[in-house]
Write a protein that holds these residues in place. Structure first.
Motif, PDB file in Angstrom:
ATOM      1  N   UNK A  88       3.233 -18.164   3.568  1.00 40.34           N
ATOM      2  CA  UNK A  88       4.483 -17.410   3.524  1.00 40.34           C
ATOM      3  C   UNK A  88       4.544 -16.556   2.262  1.00 40.34           C
ATOM      4  N   UNK A  89       5.249 -15.457   2.361  1.00 37.29           N
ATOM      5  CA  UNK A  89       5.425 -14.576   1.205  1.00 37.29           C
ATOM      6  C   UNK A  89       6.532 -15.172   0.346  1.00 37.29           C
ATOM      7  N   UNK A  90       6.271 -15.332  -0.941  1.00 36.27           N
ATOM      8  CA  UNK A  90       7.279 -15.924  -1.820  1.00 36.27           C
ATOM      9  C   UNK A  90       8.442 -14.956  -2.018  1.00 36.27           C
ATOM     10  N   UNK A  91       9.599 -15.508  -2.313  1.00 34.35           N
ATOM     11  CA  UNK A  91      10.791 -14.678  -2.545  1.00 34.35           C
ATOM     12  C   UNK A  91      10.575 -13.672  -3.685  1.00 34.35           C
ATOM     13  N   UNK A  92       9.985 -14.100  -4.830  1.00 34.38           N
ATOM     14  CA  UNK A  92       9.751 -13.101  -5.893  1.00 34.38           C
ATOM     15  C   UNK A  92       8.807 -11.984  -5.469  1.00 34.38           C
ATOM     16  N   UNK A  93       7.748 -12.304  -4.718  1.00 33.57           N
ATOM     17  CA  UNK A  93       6.826 -11.274  -4.226  1.00 33.57           C
ATOM     18  C   UNK A  93       7.563 -10.301  -3.315  1.00 33.57           C
ATOM     19  N   UNK A  94       8.374 -10.847  -2.427  1.00 32.90           N
ATOM     20  CA  UNK A  94       9.107 -10.034  -1.465  1.00 32.90           C
ATOM     21  C   UNK A  94      10.090  -9.121  -2.201  1.00 32.90           C
ATOM     22  N   UNK A  95      10.848  -9.686  -3.133  1.00 33.51           N
ATOM     23  CA  UNK A  95      11.840  -8.898  -3.879  1.00 33.51           C
ATOM     24  C   UNK A  95      11.151  -7.805  -4.683  1.00 33.51           C
ATOM     25  N   UNK A  96      10.024  -8.131  -5.309  1.00 33.96           N
ATOM     26  CA  UNK A  96       9.285  -7.155  -6.106  1.00 33.96           C
ATOM     27  C   UNK A  96       8.758  -6.021  -5.225  1.00 33.96           C
ATOM     28  N   UNK A  97       8.209  -6.372  -4.066  1.00 34.89           N
ATOM     29  CA  UNK A  97       7.665  -5.348  -3.176  1.00 34.89           C
ATOM     30  C   UNK A  97       8.756  -4.380  -2.731  1.00 34.89           C
ATOM     31  N   UNK A  98       9.863  -4.896  -2.216  1.00 32.66           N
ATOM     32  CA  UNK A  98      10.912  -4.019  -1.695  1.00 32.66           C
ATOM     33  C   UNK A  98      11.625  -3.267  -2.806  1.00 32.66           C
ATOM     34  N   UNK A  99      11.656  -3.830  -3.997  1.00 35.46           N
ATOM     35  CA  UNK A  99      12.211  -3.100  -5.144  1.00 35.46           C
ATOM     36  C   UNK A  99      11.324  -1.900  -5.477  1.00 35.46           C
ATOM     37  N   UNK A 100      10.019  -2.100  -5.435  1.00 40.14           N
ATOM     38  CA  UNK A 100       9.064  -1.003  -5.682  1.00 40.14           C
ATOM     39  C   UNK A 100       9.217   0.080  -4.618  1.00 40.14           C
ATOM     40  N   UNK A 101       9.344  -0.328  -3.362  1.00 40.37           N
ATOM     41  CA  UNK A 101       9.540   0.641  -2.278  1.00 40.37           C
ATOM     42  C   UNK A 101      10.817   1.426  -2.532  1.00 40.37           C
ATOM     43  N   UNK A 102      11.885   0.733  -2.903  1.00 42.85           N
ATOM     44  CA  UNK A 102      13.166   1.394  -3.161  1.00 42.85           C
ATOM     45  C   UNK A 102      13.043   2.422  -4.287  1.00 42.85           C
ATOM     46  N   UNK A 103      12.310   2.085  -5.330  1.00 45.42           N
ATOM     47  CA  UNK A 103      12.081   3.014  -6.442  1.00 45.42           C
ATOM     48  C   UNK A 103      11.363   4.266  -5.947  1.00 45.42           C
ATOM     49  N   UNK A 104      10.356   4.084  -5.107  1.00 50.70           N
ATOM     50  CA  UNK A 104       9.600   5.217  -4.577  1.00 50.70           C
ATOM     51  C   UNK A 104      10.439   6.045  -3.604  1.00 50.70           C
ATOM     52  N   UNK A 105      11.351   5.406  -2.878  1.00 48.58           N
ATOM     53  CA  UNK A 105      12.262   6.154  -2.012  1.00 48.58           C
ATOM     54  C   UNK A 105      13.152   7.058  -2.861  1.00 48.58           C
ATOM     55  N   UNK A 106      13.662   6.505  -3.949  1.00 50.49           N
ATOM     56  CA  UNK A 106      14.525   7.275  -4.854  1.00 50.49           C
ATOM     57  C   UNK A 106      13.780   8.444  -5.484  1.00 50.49           C
ATOM     58  N   UNK A 107      12.503   8.236  -5.768  1.00 47.71           N
ATOM     59  CA  UNK A 107      11.676   9.280  -6.381  1.00 47.71           C
ATOM     60  C   UNK A 107      11.122  10.267  -5.346  1.00 47.71           C
ATOM     61  N   UNK A 108      11.401  10.022  -4.075  1.00 48.97           N
ATOM     62  CA  UNK A 108      10.911  10.867  -2.968  1.00 48.97           C
ATOM     63  C   UNK A 108       9.386  10.903  -2.899  1.00 48.97           C
ATOM     64  N   UNK A 109       8.754   9.785  -3.265  1.00 48.11           N
ATOM     65  CA  UNK A 109       7.301   9.675  -3.160  1.00 48.11           C
ATOM     66  C   UNK A 109       6.901   8.756  -2.010  1.00 48.11           C
ATOM     67  N   UNK A 110       7.882   8.317  -1.238  1.00 47.93           N
ATOM     68  CA  UNK A 110       7.652   7.444  -0.077  1.00 47.93           C
ATOM     69  C   UNK A 110       8.799   7.684   0.895  1.00 47.93           C
ATOM     70  N   UNK A 111       8.473   7.623   2.181  1.00 50.22           N
ATOM     71  CA  UNK A 111       9.476   7.730   3.241  1.00 50.22           C
ATOM     72  C   UNK A 111       9.433   6.423   4.022  1.00 50.22           C
ATOM     73  N   UNK A 112      10.596   5.892   4.328  1.00 55.98           N
ATOM     74  CA  UNK A 112      10.710   4.668   5.116  1.00 55.98           C
ATOM     75  C   UNK A 112      11.560   4.983   6.337  1.00 55.98           C
ATOM     76  N   UNK A 113      10.988   4.765   7.507  1.00 54.26           N
ATOM     77  CA  UNK A 113      11.717   4.985   8.749  1.00 54.26           C
ATOM     78  C   UNK A 113      12.084   3.639   9.346  1.00 54.26           C
ATOM     79  N   UNK A 114      13.322   3.516   9.784  1.00 52.52           N
ATOM     80  CA  UNK A 114      13.785   2.289  10.408  1.00 52.52           C
ATOM     81  C   UNK A 114      14.131   2.523  11.859  1.00 52.52           C
ATOM     82  N   UNK A 115      13.845   1.549  12.703  1.00 49.87           N
ATOM     83  CA  UNK A 115      14.170   1.616  14.129  1.00 49.87           C
ATOM     84  C   UNK A 115      15.183   0.519  14.441  1.00 49.87           C
ATOM     85  N   UNK A 116      16.260   0.918  15.102  1.00 48.42           N
ATOM     86  CA  UNK A 116      17.376   0.019  15.381  1.00 48.42           C
ATOM     87  C   UNK A 116      17.629  -0.108  16.877  1.00 48.42           C
ATOM     88  N   UNK A 117      17.979  -1.314  17.286  1.00 48.14           N
ATOM     89  CA  UNK A 117      18.518  -1.577  18.610  1.00 48.14           C
ATOM     90  C   UNK A 117      19.839  -2.298  18.376  1.00 48.14           C
TER      91      UNK A 117
END
Length: 172
Positions: free
Chosen positions: A38-67
């Motif tokens: 399993x992915x540890x909570x700190x690893x998970x939080x760190x990963x998504x925090x990094x993604x969020x930083x890159x989203x803010x910097x416009x160096x990454x795009x994240x697309x979500x699909x909803x039902x």
């Protein structure tokens, strides 16, 4: 139920939790996504925090699909930041929660990503995946071309090593 796909500009705590659930569930099913189960909570939080930083910097795009307003899938696009590579982008972490797999969601998400990339001036998509994984058939079926493999590129928790396959797709 209609599928709604949209870019996610910022990861709220609720959204981060939904993405973490997706990632954890896919890794638990055996997907090679850079983490062991399993992915540890700190690893998970760190990963998504990094993604969020890159989203803010416009160096990454994240697309979500909803039902029904529930996030069921996501995919990331990382545009190349090098001056001579701005025409290309890397596809990362195509995630469909196991409860929603085999319903065409990944295909629709990739079609949206390709249209999004084209509008952003990206004409070449690249990605990698573990060789022999079910994702290889999916990427080939959606028009990606395999260029080769690097042996011993990734490992599992037991230390066994596996090859990684590289793919590209030229967009119109």
């Amino acid at each position: 139920m209609p599928l709604i796909i949209e870019p996610l500009a910022e990861l709220t705590p609720k959204l981060q939790q939904a993405l973490a659930c997706q990632l954890q569930a896919c890794v638990a099913e055996g997907a090679s996504l850079g983490f062991y189960h399993p992915i540890s909570e700190p690893q998970m939080a760190n990963y998504w925090s990094q993604v969020n930083t890159e989203l803010s910097a416009h160096t990454r795009v994240l697309l979500g699909a909803y039902i029904d307003q529930q996030l069921v899938a996501s995919v990331q696009l990382v545009p190349c930041q090098k001056q001579n590579g701005r025409h290309r982008g890397e596809v990362e972490k195509l995630l469909v929660h196991p409860d929603y797999q085999r319903q065409g969601i990944a295909r629709q998400l990739m079609q949206y990503l390709e249209a999004y990339a084209s509008q952003a001036g990206i004409s070449l998509l690249v990605l990698d995946t573990q060789s022999g994984d079910k994702s290889e058939q999916f990427y080939q079926a959606t028009g990606f071309n395999k260029t080769g493999e690097i042996p011993f590129y990734v490992s599992n928790q037991r230390g066994e090593k596996f090859a990684t396959s590289y793919y590209y797709k030229q967009l119109c």
